[in-house]
Design an enzyme around this catalytic site. Structure first.
Site, PDB file in Angstrom:
ATOM      1  N   LYS A  25      44.469  42.123  43.893  1.00 49.06           N
ATOM      2  CA  LYS A  25      44.478  43.556  43.572  1.00 49.06           C
ATOM      3  C   LYS A  25      43.451  44.233  44.466  1.00 49.06           C
ATOM      4  O   LYS A  25      42.264  43.968  44.363  1.00 49.06           O
ATOM      5  CB  LYS A  25      44.151  43.800  42.096  1.00 49.06           C
ATOM      6  CG  LYS A  25      44.315  45.254  41.681  1.00 49.06           C
ATOM      7  CD  LYS A  25      44.015  45.442  40.203  1.00 49.06           C
ATOM      8  CE  LYS A  25      44.344  46.867  39.789  1.00 49.06           C
ATOM      9  NZ  LYS A  25      43.600  47.881  40.580  1.00 49.06           N
ATOM     10  N   ASP A  59      41.180  47.214  46.074  1.00 49.75           N
ATOM     11  CA  ASP A  59      40.433  48.361  45.570  1.00 49.75           C
ATOM     12  C   ASP A  59      40.355  49.417  46.658  1.00 49.75           C
ATOM     13  O   ASP A  59      39.419  49.456  47.451  1.00 49.75           O
ATOM     14  CB  ASP A  59      39.024  47.916  45.153  1.00 49.75           C
ATOM     15  CG  ASP A  59      38.254  49.022  44.446  1.00 49.75           C
ATOM     16  OD1 ASP A  59      38.893  50.002  44.032  1.00 49.75           O
ATOM     17  OD2 ASP A  59      37.032  48.902  44.307  1.00 49.75           O
ATOM     18  N   GLU A  98      38.968  42.865  42.754  1.00 58.27           N
ATOM     19  CA  GLU A  98      39.145  43.757  41.615  1.00 58.27           C
ATOM     20  C   GLU A  98      40.010  43.104  40.541  1.00 58.27           C
ATOM     21  O   GLU A  98      39.944  43.472  39.372  1.00 58.27           O
ATOM     22  CB  GLU A  98      39.779  45.072  42.057  1.00 58.27           C
ATOM     23  CG  GLU A  98      39.741  46.138  40.980  1.00 58.27           C
ATOM     24  CD  GLU A  98      40.453  47.408  41.393  1.00 58.27           C
ATOM     25  OE1 GLU A  98      40.284  48.432  40.718  1.00 58.27           O
ATOM     26  OE2 GLU A  98      41.194  47.372  42.389  1.00 58.27           O
TER      27      GLU A  98
END
Length: 338
Positions: free
Chosen positions: A20, A22, A164
């Site tokens: 994920k 950021d 993240e």
């Protein structure tokens, strides 16, 4: 396509895991010599990130549409705070001279040579993406692995590396222009976007303001969610986003007074003054601090990290992370894990 927050940690066969990122979500389209780069809100990003436009324009394939995340690295980790220094620059020369290098991490392919690829399975789209794009910095491919059936995902390892979180995606899933359970967000730290409804006066040697007053839009089905009907709330949010429902009342979520440096305080205060309003945007029944508060039109969206929601619907240990120009204020709702 948007992901749903989830606390799920074990997956069956047919799921992929990605990092994920950021940063700022962006869609890029190349049609011959013309390249467009757009945020989720439709904001033009070409002048802010000219090196990304140049890299896309130099690709051997003349026509494509890709989805990805614009990120900035600091010490080997993505830093949204560092990326903020580029987000406010819209002159290409100033952007390149800022000293903040950015990369465009691509994870999906929406069209190729005039053909719509959104109906293809995710794995096929990713394969076509690696064949169509030459990945040299500042373009990066978002690597993925297959989830091991019945085994908890390595979220703790991802968190230890400063990520993240992870995104779990159905390998056979299609690309749809909506929030979908085929993409799940597995976050290391809880956090989401909030609408700024006002600010408080600074105390002591603090400059500009003391804290931002945060809120989120309440839709009708959120009352049901608060009674534990989480799945119904998510389906309702998806329907609202799909059919363009108007946002509901602004619910007070608490205030955030940490995570700012002096430069950020001053810059945000200038924006707040431009949005100043004589009336509170929060629903009147909420316990919003008023003695030292100033109100603004609910248009500014910020990213806030926190540990949990309290029983009375407030944020515990909130920390400011940055402004989100890529998220419309009307879309900001409470995001409980699915």
């Amino acid at each position: 396509m948007l992901a749903v927050s989830s606390t799920r940690r074990v997956f069956d066969e047919g799921w992929l895991l990605e990092r994920k990122w950021d940063g700022i979500r962006a869609l890029a389209v190349r049609d011959g010599s013309r390249v467009t780069l757009r945020s989720r809100t439709g904001q033009q990003l070409e002048s802010a990130y000219p090196e990304l436009v140049a890299a896309l324009a130099a690709q051997p394939v003349p026509r494509f549409a890709v989805d990805g995340e614009i990120v900035a690295f600091e010490g080997g980790r993505t830093s949204f705070a560092r990326l903020q220094q580029r987000m406010g620059l819209h002159d290409p020369a100033r952007a390149l001279a800022s000293g903040v290098a950015v990369e465009y991490v691509l994870f999906d392919l929406l069209a190729l040579q005039g053909h719509d690829t959104t109906g293809l399975p995710l794995l096929d789209r990713k394969q076509l993406l690696t064949e169509a794009i030459e990945f040299e910095l500042p373009l990066r491919f978002s690597e993925h692995t297959a989830a091991e059936p019945g085994v908890p995902v390595p979220l703790s390892e991802a968190c230890a590396h400063g990520w993240e979180g992870l995104i779990a995606k159905r390998a056979a899933g299609r690309y749809v222009a909506a929030r979908s359970g085929d993409w799940l967000k597995l976050k290391c730290e809880r956090g989401q976007e909030f609408v700024v409804g006002g600010w408080t006066e600074p105390a002591g040697s603090r400059e500009a303001f003391g804290a931002l007053l945060l809120g989120y839009h309440e839709r009708g089905q959120e009352r049901g969610q608060e009674r534990g009907q989480e799945r119904g709330q998510e389906r309702g949010q998806e329907r609202d986003q799909k059919h363009g429902a108007e946002p509901g009342r602004l619910r007070y979520a608490g205030k955030v007074g940490t995570g700012f440096d002096t430069r950020t305080l001053r810059a945000l205060h200038r924006v707040l003054l431009q949005l100043a309003s004589p009336v509170s945007p929060f629903e009147t029944a909420e316990e919003v601090p008023t003695r030292t508060s100033h109100w603004v039109r609910p248009e500014l969206v910020v990213q806030v990290g926190f540990t949990e929601w309290t029983r009375d619907g407030r944020l515990r240990a909130p920390r400011y992370q940055g402004v989100r120009t890529d998220r419309p204020a009307a879309e900001v709702v409470r995001e409980p894990p699915a």
